[in-house]
Motif scaffolding. Structure first.
Motif, short mmCIF file in Angstrom:
data_model
loop_
_atom_site.label_atom_id
_atom_site.label_comp_id
_atom_site.label_asym_id
_atom_site.label_seq_id
_atom_site.Cartn_x
_atom_site.Cartn_y
_atom_site.Cartn_z
N ASP A 1 -9.16 5.62 -33.88
CA ASP A 1 -8.35 6.82 -33.70
C ASP A 1 -7.33 6.95 -34.84
OD1 ASP A 1 -7.36 9.15 -32.37
OD2 ASP A 1 -5.71 7.94 -31.58
N ASP B 1 -15.52 9.99 -17.68
CA ASP B 1 -15.07 9.65 -19.04
C ASP B 1 -16.16 8.97 -19.86
OD1 ASP B 1 -12.54 10.65 -18.50
OD2 ASP B 1 -11.81 8.70 -17.79
N THR C 1 -14.42 8.94 -25.44
CA THR C 1 -13.51 9.38 -26.49
C THR C 1 -12.15 8.73 -26.30
OG1 THR C 1 -12.91 11.35 -25.24
CG2 THR C 1 -14.66 11.60 -26.87
N THR D 1 -14.76 8.70 -31.18
CA THR D 1 -15.76 8.41 -30.16
C THR D 1 -16.12 6.93 -30.29
OG1 THR D 1 -16.65 10.64 -30.22
CG2 THR D 1 -18.07 8.93 -29.30
N SER E 1 -17.52 2.55 -33.73
CA SER E 1 -17.19 3.95 -33.89
C SER E 1 -17.52 4.36 -35.32
CB SER E 1 -15.70 4.19 -33.62
OG SER E 1 -15.38 5.56 -33.75
N GLN F 1 -18.42 3.71 -28.98
CA GLN F 1 -19.73 3.46 -28.39
C GLN F 1 -19.90 1.98 -28.10
OE1 GLN F 1 -22.88 5.78 -30.39
NE2 GLN F 1 -21.22 6.60 -31.65
N SER G 1 -20.68 5.77 -24.27
CA SER G 1 -19.63 6.21 -25.18
C SER G 1 -18.49 6.86 -24.40
CB SER G 1 -20.18 7.18 -26.23
OG SER G 1 -20.63 8.36 -25.63
#
Length: 144
Positions: free
Chosen positions: A133, A35, A46, A51, A70, A53, A44
């Motif tokens: 997100d 992952d 998701t 994404t 992000s 970091q 990083s």
């Protein structure tokens, strides 16, 4: 008179390496190896459509910064975006929305690394991941 120590310039290389190892260890506990993507000191992963970091960077002679961030939308008109980001920032428990030099929206949270514990890193990861997100698609739609 100062009641706290004044920050002094300099890079604490041993601390930088120690905190990078600590962050790598925490991330290994939180994620499966496949992952995580690691490239030149940047890690990083998701989360939904975002994404996230993580980097560990020099700060001053006695500490380093752990940055969780992000990139959410690019080519944003700064005149249209600034008031909205200020409103969004007032609701964030950690971190802030900002515009980079090339008008890319970034959500980031920076933590002092010398005394970093797993709970602090998890809080930053959860906050940036959840908000990134949620807002990446919204911002892309709003500012395109």
């Amino acid at each position: 008179m100062h009641k706290f120590p004044v920050l002094r310039d300099g890079v604490n290389q041993p601390l930088l390496e120690d905190v990078r190892k600590k962050v790598d260890g925490y991330l290994a506990e939180l994620f499966d190896g496949e992952d995580l993507v690691k490239v030149d000191g940047l890690v990083s992963f998701t989360f939904g459509s975002a994404t996230i970091q993580v980097t560990v960077n020099p700060w001053h002679s006695e500490d380093v910064l752990v940055k969780v961030f992000s990139y959410l939308a690019d080519n944003v008109d700064p005149g249209r975006a600034s008031a909205e980001f200020m409103r969004l920032n007032s609701d964030l428990p950690l971190g802030a929305f900002s515009l980079t030099f090339d008008n890319t929206v970034m959500l980031s949270c920076s933590l002092p690394g010398a005394s970093l514990d797993k709970n602090e890193l998890v809080g930053a990861l959860q906050t940036v991941a959840a908000y990134a997100d949620q807002y990446d698609d919204i911002l892309k739609e709003m500012y395109r």
